[in-house]
Design a protein around this motif. Sequence first.
Motif, mmCIF file in Angstrom:
data_model
loop_
_atom_site.group_PDB
_atom_site.id
_atom_site.type_symbol
_atom_site.label_atom_id
_atom_site.label_comp_id
_atom_site.label_asym_id
_atom_site.label_seq_id
_atom_site.Cartn_x
_atom_site.Cartn_y
_atom_site.Cartn_z
ATOM 1 N N VAL A 101 37.185 11.447 48.384
ATOM 2 C CA VAL A 101 38.552 10.937 48.263
ATOM 3 C C VAL A 101 39.348 11.186 49.541
ATOM 4 C CG1 VAL A 101 40.713 11.243 46.977
ATOM 5 C CG2 VAL A 101 38.572 11.042 45.762
ATOM 6 N N PHE A 102 38.966 12.173 50.325
ATOM 7 C CA PHE A 102 39.684 12.451 51.574
ATOM 8 C C PHE A 102 39.600 11.316 52.588
ATOM 9 C CE2 PHE A 102 39.732 17.118 50.584
ATOM 10 C CZ PHE A 102 41.112 17.222 50.622
ATOM 11 N N THR A 103 38.737 10.313 52.355
ATOM 12 C CA THR A 103 38.725 9.152 53.249
ATOM 13 C C THR A 103 40.067 8.428 53.198
ATOM 14 O OG1 THR A 103 37.753 7.767 51.531
ATOM 15 C CG2 THR A 103 36.237 8.824 53.070
ATOM 16 N N GLY A 104 40.756 8.531 52.056
ATOM 17 C CA GLY A 104 42.083 7.920 51.943
ATOM 18 C C GLY A 104 43.087 8.564 52.870
ATOM 19 N N LEU A 105 42.939 9.853 53.079
ATOM 20 C CA LEU A 105 43.829 10.557 54.009
ATOM 21 C C LEU A 105 43.638 10.046 55.435
ATOM 22 C CD1 LEU A 105 45.863 12.933 54.338
ATOM 23 C CD2 LEU A 105 43.887 14.356 54.828
ATOM 24 N N ALA A 115 43.312 -3.690 57.480
ATOM 25 C CA ALA A 115 42.398 -4.097 56.407
ATOM 26 C C ALA A 115 41.090 -3.316 56.503
ATOM 27 C CB ALA A 115 42.134 -5.592 56.480
ATOM 28 N N LEU A 116 40.578 -3.130 57.698
ATOM 29 C CA LEU A 116 39.352 -2.361 57.863
ATOM 30 C C LEU A 116 39.547 -0.901 57.476
ATOM 31 C CD1 LEU A 116 38.014 -3.878 61.203
ATOM 32 C CD2 LEU A 116 37.091 -4.210 58.915
ATOM 33 N N ALA A 117 40.671 -0.321 57.841
ATOM 34 C CA ALA A 117 40.949 1.074 57.489
ATOM 35 C C ALA A 117 41.114 1.221 55.973
ATOM 36 C CB ALA A 117 42.200 1.568 58.207
ATOM 37 N N GLU A 118 41.772 0.262 55.362
ATOM 38 C CA GLU A 118 41.967 0.323 53.915
ATOM 39 C C GLU A 118 40.643 0.136 53.178
ATOM 40 O OE1 GLU A 118 44.154 1.297 50.784
ATOM 41 O OE2 GLU A 118 44.935 1.173 52.807
ATOM 42 N N ALA A 119 39.776 -0.704 53.709
ATOM 43 C CA ALA A 119 38.456 -0.883 53.095
ATOM 44 C C ALA A 119 37.683 0.432 53.106
ATOM 45 C CB ALA A 119 37.679 -1.963 53.824
ATOM 46 N N THR A 120 37.806 1.191 54.180
ATOM 47 C CA THR A 120 37.147 2.492 54.251
ATOM 48 C C THR A 120 37.666 3.422 53.152
ATOM 49 O OG1 THR A 120 36.929 2.239 56.640
ATOM 50 C CG2 THR A 120 36.665 4.445 55.761
ATOM 51 N N ALA A 121 38.953 3.408 52.917
ATOM 52 C CA ALA A 121 39.536 4.247 51.868
ATOM 53 C C ALA A 121 39.038 3.813 50.496
ATOM 54 C CB ALA A 121 41.052 4.174 51.930
ATOM 55 N N ILE A 122 38.936 2.516 50.277
ATOM 56 C CA ILE A 122 38.451 2.022 48.990
ATOM 57 C C ILE A 122 36.989 2.404 48.790
ATOM 58 C CG2 ILE A 122 37.940 -0.087 47.681
ATOM 59 C CD1 ILE A 122 40.534 -1.242 48.926
ATOM 60 N N TYR A 123 36.181 2.329 49.845
ATOM 61 C CA TYR A 123 34.777 2.743 49.742
ATOM 62 C C TYR A 123 34.686 4.219 49.363
ATOM 63 C CZ TYR A 123 33.453 -1.628 52.048
ATOM 64 O OH TYR A 123 33.270 -2.929 52.368
ATOM 65 N N GLY A 124 35.498 5.049 49.957
ATOM 66 C CA GLY A 124 35.507 6.466 49.618
ATOM 67 C C GLY A 124 35.894 6.707 48.171
ATOM 68 N N PHE A 125 36.865 5.947 47.686
ATOM 69 C CA PHE A 125 37.286 6.070 46.292
ATOM 70 C C PHE A 125 36.162 5.652 45.346
ATOM 71 C CE2 PHE A 125 39.426 4.193 42.534
ATOM 72 C CZ PHE A 125 39.974 5.358 42.033
ATOM 73 N N VAL A 126 35.492 4.561 45.685
ATOM 74 C CA VAL A 126 34.379 4.096 44.844
ATOM 75 C C VAL A 126 33.247 5.119 44.833
ATOM 76 C CG1 VAL A 126 32.576 2.314 44.668
ATOM 77 C CG2 VAL A 126 34.959 1.650 45.060
ATOM 78 N N VAL A 127 32.954 5.695 45.982
ATOM 79 C CA VAL A 127 31.914 6.722 46.051
ATOM 80 C C VAL A 127 32.297 7.925 45.194
ATOM 81 C CG1 VAL A 127 30.816 8.416 47.591
ATOM 82 C CG2 VAL A 127 30.957 6.012 48.264
ATOM 83 N N ALA A 128 33.560 8.315 45.230
ATOM 84 C CA ALA A 128 34.015 9.448 44.406
ATOM 85 C C ALA A 128 33.853 9.146 42.928
ATOM 86 C CB ALA A 128 35.472 9.777 44.725
ATOM 87 N N ILE A 129 34.197 7.934 42.511
ATOM 88 C CA ILE A 129 34.043 7.544 41.114
ATOM 89 C C ILE A 129 32.568 7.548 40.723
ATOM 90 C CG2 ILE A 129 34.349 5.644 39.461
ATOM 91 C CD1 ILE A 129 36.937 7.072 40.102
ATOM 92 N N MET A 130 31.726 7.036 41.619
ATOM 93 C CA MET A 130 30.288 7.004 41.333
ATOM 94 C C MET A 130 29.714 8.413 41.224
ATOM 95 S SD MET A 130 29.102 3.778 43.671
ATOM 96 C CE MET A 130 27.371 4.122 43.467
#
Length: 71
Positions: free
Chosen positions: A12-16, A52-67
């Motif tokens: 989740v820290f990818t969002g930071l 958009a690229l930076a936000e995509a990275t945050a979304i990937y981190g969130f998805v990984v955390a959920i998984m």
Amino acid sequence: MDLTAIGAALAVFTGLGAGVGIGLATSKATDAVARQPEADGKIMKLLLLGCALAEATAIYGFVVAIMILFT
């Protein structure tokens, strides 16, 4: 302490990082527009692409955390 919870928290820290990156990009774009107002269109186009690229990275981190938590 559960190791999956620690892994999810780290993911989740990818969002930071994305938030800091988007803030810096916006700051630099604002400075660039202030210096060269005629290049406004090009600067904004590049800013939106970078954000958009930076936000995509945050979304990937969130998805990984959920998984990590639910699998």
